[in-house]
Design a protein around this motif. Sequence first.
Motif, PDB file in Angstrom:
ATOM      1  N   LYS A 101       0.841  -1.201   0.000  1.00  0.00           N
ATOM      2  CA  LYS A 101       0.000   0.000   0.000  1.00  0.00           C
ATOM      3  C   LYS A 101       0.875   1.250   0.000  1.00  0.00           C
ATOM      4  CE  LYS A 101      -3.767  -2.150   2.691  1.00  0.00           C
ATOM      5  NZ  LYS A 101      -4.828  -2.086   1.668  1.00  0.00           N
ATOM      6  N   THR A 123      -0.008   5.114  -1.103  1.00  0.00           N
ATOM      7  CA  THR A 123      -1.004   5.365  -0.062  1.00  0.00           C
ATOM      8  C   THR A 123      -0.345   6.071   1.116  1.00  0.00           C
ATOM      9  OG1 THR A 123      -2.184   3.341  -0.688  1.00  0.00           O
ATOM     10  CG2 THR A 123      -2.729   4.292   1.449  1.00  0.00           C
ATOM     11  N   ASP A 154      -3.585   6.587   6.045  1.00  0.00           N
ATOM     12  CA  ASP A 154      -4.613   5.883   5.273  1.00  0.00           C
ATOM     13  C   ASP A 154      -4.318   4.391   5.209  1.00  0.00           C
ATOM     14  OD1 ASP A 154      -5.904   8.267   4.812  1.00  0.00           O
ATOM     15  OD2 ASP A 154      -4.946   8.605   2.873  1.00  0.00           O
ATOM     16  N   GLU A 187      -6.811   1.555   6.604  1.00  0.00           N
ATOM     17  CA  GLU A 187      -7.304   0.469   5.754  1.00  0.00           C
ATOM     18  C   GLU A 187      -6.981  -0.888   6.378  1.00  0.00           C
ATOM     19  OE1 GLU A 187      -5.718   0.927   1.853  1.00  0.00           O
ATOM     20  OE2 GLU A 187      -6.611   2.917   1.535  1.00  0.00           O
ATOM     21  N   SER A 230      -9.244  -1.662   9.308  1.00  0.00           N
ATOM     22  CA  SER A 230     -10.640  -1.920   8.954  1.00  0.00           C
ATOM     23  C   SER A 230     -10.813  -3.220   8.177  1.00  0.00           C
ATOM     24  CB  SER A 230     -11.190  -0.748   8.117  1.00  0.00           C
ATOM     25  OG  SER A 230     -10.492  -0.632   6.888  1.00  0.00           O
ATOM     26  N   ASP A 231      -9.710  -3.873   7.853  1.00  0.00           N
ATOM     27  CA  ASP A 231      -9.751  -5.146   7.118  1.00  0.00           C
ATOM     28  C   ASP A 231      -9.806  -6.288   8.122  1.00  0.00           C
ATOM     29  OD1 ASP A 231      -9.231  -7.474   5.660  1.00  0.00           O
ATOM     30  OD2 ASP A 231      -7.973  -6.413   4.218  1.00  0.00           O
TER      31      ASP A 231
END
Length: 274
Positions: free
Chosen positions: A146, A151, A155, A159, A162-163
């Motif tokens: 990422k 990214t 962020d 991410e 939240s995965d």
Amino acid sequence: MAAVALILLHACSKQAQQKPFVARVDQALLTEEQIVASQDTISRTTGYRREYINDWVNNELLYQEALRRGIPENDQLRRQIETTTKTLVIGALLEQELYGEENVSEDEIVALYNGGGEAFRLREDLVNMSYGLFDDRDAANTFRDKLVRGTAWNDAVAETQSDSLVKSHLLQNAARQYFTQSTLYPIELWKLARNMVKDEVSFAAKTDAGYYVLFAHGQKKQGELPELAYIHAEIRDRILIEKRRLWYEKLLTGLRTTHSVEVRFDDSSSVVNE
């Protein structure tokens, strides 16, 4: 100090005689308000209330016995009490005068930073890094990918968190922190970080703690001036110390103009300030 504490405690007890009490020794009373007030400065622990009440009773018994024996009339103890009282009162005055105002503007901080010269130069190498620690190599590499694709750090962390498949593998993360050799460990991480250039992403470095992914934000070498953010708090403290020194001198200068002061350094001379 112990004698002063006992005297103050006794005085408080006498003032509370007309209130409902929790404990009593002769005419001295301990109220619920005193117990609650003591919890502002004394850590609460299991059994605190019972312990405090027992200590109060024991201290009051000892204090009243000391009064009965005439111990407070001892000249040496009286001088110690007077000295301690004076020290406490002076401390309260200085707290009010020197520590009530602690505002330091950003302009003051920047000005001292720009003019600090050698005072703020680094005594050791410094790196500014973000890092993520994973317990799984694949999760670490996914996170690294990422970052490599552009990214932003925050962020990428969001991410990952939240995965549901990989969030449990992210054990720890830190953004834009400063490290020296003594604060970035294990030593393999320091060696890796020192050789990275700005905005570089490291490989997933295996350590005993897990797999680290580093992101370099910059570094400074010994003898260079660090970024302001690194020494911001230190500069603020220096400014406050200097302000307090000036306030202290101004306070004493003003007091000397309102009091008659005479100092005798030896038998043959004296300095008078009227």
